[in-house]
Design a protein around this motif. Structure first.
Motif, PDB file in Angstrom:
ATOM      1  N   ALA A   4       0.759  -1.192   0.134  1.00 16.01           N
ATOM      2  CA  ALA A   4      -0.079  -0.028   0.081  1.00 16.01           C
ATOM      3  C   ALA A   4       0.902   1.080  -0.099  1.00 16.01           C
ATOM      4  O   ALA A   4       1.692   1.358   0.728  1.00 16.01           O
ATOM      5  N   LYS A   5       0.672   2.032  -0.925  1.00 10.79           N
ATOM      6  CA  LYS A   5       1.676   3.114  -1.067  1.00 10.79           C
ATOM      7  C   LYS A   5       0.729   4.616  -1.385  1.00 10.79           C
ATOM      8  O   LYS A   5      -0.451   4.392  -1.852  1.00 10.79           O
ATOM      9  N   THR A   6       1.213   5.575  -0.760  1.00  8.57           N
ATOM     10  CA  THR A   6       0.497   6.945  -1.048  1.00  8.57           C
ATOM     11  C   THR A   6       1.415   8.041  -1.576  1.00  8.57           C
ATOM     12  O   THR A   6       2.779   7.994  -1.548  1.00  8.57           O
ATOM     13  N   LYS A   7       1.034   9.059  -2.041  1.00  8.33           N
ATOM     14  CA  LYS A   7       1.817  10.116  -2.640  1.00  8.33           C
ATOM     15  C   LYS A   7       2.414  10.983  -1.416  1.00  8.33           C
ATOM     16  O   LYS A   7       1.651  11.362  -0.799  1.00  8.33           O
ATOM     17  N   ALA A   8       3.511  11.484  -1.784  1.00  4.40           N
ATOM     18  CA  ALA A   8       4.021  12.561  -0.818  1.00  4.40           C
ATOM     19  C   ALA A   8       5.146  13.064  -1.655  1.00  4.40           C
ATOM     20  O   ALA A   8       5.611  13.003  -2.942  1.00  4.40           O
ATOM     21  N   PHE A   9       5.610  14.128  -0.902  1.00  6.87           N
ATOM     22  CA  PHE A   9       6.753  15.019  -1.693  1.00  6.87           C
ATOM     23  C   PHE A   9       8.218  15.093  -0.995  1.00  6.87           C
ATOM     24  O   PHE A   9       8.019  14.994   0.255  1.00  6.87           O
ATOM     25  N   ASP A  10       9.323  15.003  -1.733  1.00  7.18           N
ATOM     26  CA  ASP A  10      10.388  15.016  -1.114  1.00  7.18           C
ATOM     27  C   ASP A  10      10.953  16.534  -0.920  1.00  7.18           C
ATOM     28  O   ASP A  10      10.227  17.354  -1.419  1.00  7.18           O
ATOM     29  N   LYS A  11      12.156  16.667  -0.465  1.00  7.38           N
ATOM     30  CA  LYS A  11      12.612  18.107  -0.071  1.00  7.38           C
ATOM     31  C   LYS A  11      12.768  19.061  -1.351  1.00  7.38           C
ATOM     32  O   LYS A  11      12.592  20.158  -1.145  1.00  7.38           O
ATOM     33  N   ASN A  12      12.732  18.521  -2.469  1.00  7.90           N
ATOM     34  CA  ASN A  12      12.960  19.344  -3.727  1.00  7.90           C
ATOM     35  C   ASN A  12      11.544  19.620  -4.331  1.00  7.90           C
ATOM     36  O   ASN A  12      11.129  20.000  -5.518  1.00  7.90           O
ATOM     37  N   GLY A  13      10.406  18.883  -3.567  1.00  7.61           N
ATOM     38  CA  GLY A  13       8.981  19.302  -4.227  1.00  7.61           C
ATOM     39  C   GLY A  13       8.662  18.339  -5.224  1.00  7.61           C
ATOM     40  O   GLY A  13       7.553  18.285  -6.112  1.00  7.61           O
ATOM     41  N   ARG A  14       9.296  17.133  -5.389  1.00 10.81           N
ATOM     42  CA  ARG A  14       9.247  16.181  -6.425  1.00 10.81           C
ATOM     43  C   ARG A  14       8.359  15.043  -5.651  1.00 10.81           C
ATOM     44  O   ARG A  14       8.549  14.375  -4.431  1.00 10.81           O
ATOM     45  N   PRO A  15       7.236  14.462  -6.377  1.00 12.09           N
ATOM     46  CA  PRO A  15       6.442  13.516  -5.683  1.00 12.09           C
ATOM     47  C   PRO A  15       7.025  12.177  -5.689  1.00 12.09           C
ATOM     48  O   PRO A  15       7.843  11.889  -6.587  1.00 12.09           O
ATOM     49  N   PHE A  16       6.794  11.440  -4.681  1.00 15.49           N
ATOM     50  CA  PHE A  16       7.393   9.909  -4.812  1.00 15.49           C
ATOM     51  C   PHE A  16       6.205   9.035  -4.186  1.00 15.49           C
ATOM     52  O   PHE A  16       5.327   9.795  -3.290  1.00 15.49           O
TER      53      PHE A  16
END
Length: 225
Positions: free
Chosen positions: A188-200
């Protein structure tokens, strides 16, 4: 299996919960013709669902308090024979995106904790499920100091999410609150953003109350020394 009607007011709800104190889960389930699971590994939420049914909760899986008309959330909490919580208490899923404009005052977590009916249950692992005992319940709203502590933790954890540091958060962050993975499985995965604003993609996270905080509540309200 006839479900009891929803309580008309807070006192009626508390009286129903008080009437269960001293009973075992097996006795309560038998009174309502509800079958018991052999273990709680696959049915972790069974105890909460049992008491929701018995007390007349109506929210089901909706994102609102278990007793919507009263604005009260139900939380069962497993304790040992010394009244110490055995695990952290899940409150709600933590949003990892869409946090612009969200403050402590309007966040879902604050709403969920505004008014809570706590039902401690003596549930040490060596006690069979049917023999676990319901203890004296209490209704709680955060006092000023408790809310300040929760708000500080929420702000710290939310700031880290917004700054793209969700992967760095571990159990030591927060005095009352903890943020940790909340998922049925590792797929199960959901979207988040890294410190550069890129989604992962990452595991969903949930807000939990730490055992030190819930122990404080139990000791304060049940006058355990």
């Amino acid at each position: 299996m006839i479900k009891p009607a929803a309580p008309d007011n807070e006192q009626e709800l508390l009286d129903r919960a008080i009437a269960l104190a001293g009973m075992t889960l097996g006795e309560i389930a038998a009174m309502h013709n509800i079958s018991m699971p052999k273990d709680l590994k696959r049915e972790k939420g069974w105890v909460g669902l049992l008491l929701e049914h018995v007390l007349g909760a109506t929210a089901g899986s909706k994102p609102e308090p278990d007793f919507p008309a009263l604005g009260i959330e139900l939380k069962t909490i497993p304790i040992n024979r010394d009244a110490k919580p055995l695990e952290t208490t899940f409150v709600c899923v933590a949003p990892l995106t869409g946090l612009t404009g969200v403050t402590w005052q309007n966040c879902h977590l604050k709403h969920k904790l505004a008014r809570v009916l706590w039902i401690p249950i003596i549930a040490e692992r060596d006690i069979p499920i049917a023999q676990r005992i319901v203890c004296a319940p209490f209704i709680w709203s955060p006092c000023a100091d408790e809310e300040q502590l929760l708000a500080q933790d929420w702000q710290e954890l939310t700031d880290m999410i917004v700054l793209g540091e969700v992967e760095k958060i571990h159990g030591k962050y927060g005095q009352a609150l903890q943020l940790r993975p909340k998922a049925a499985n590792s797929q199960a995965k959901t979207k988040a953003f890294d410190k550069n604003g890129r989604p992962f993609l990452t595991l969903p996270r949930g807000f939990y109350l730490k055992t030190s905080f819930t122990q404080h509540l139990i000791y304060k309200h049940l006058h355990v020394s």
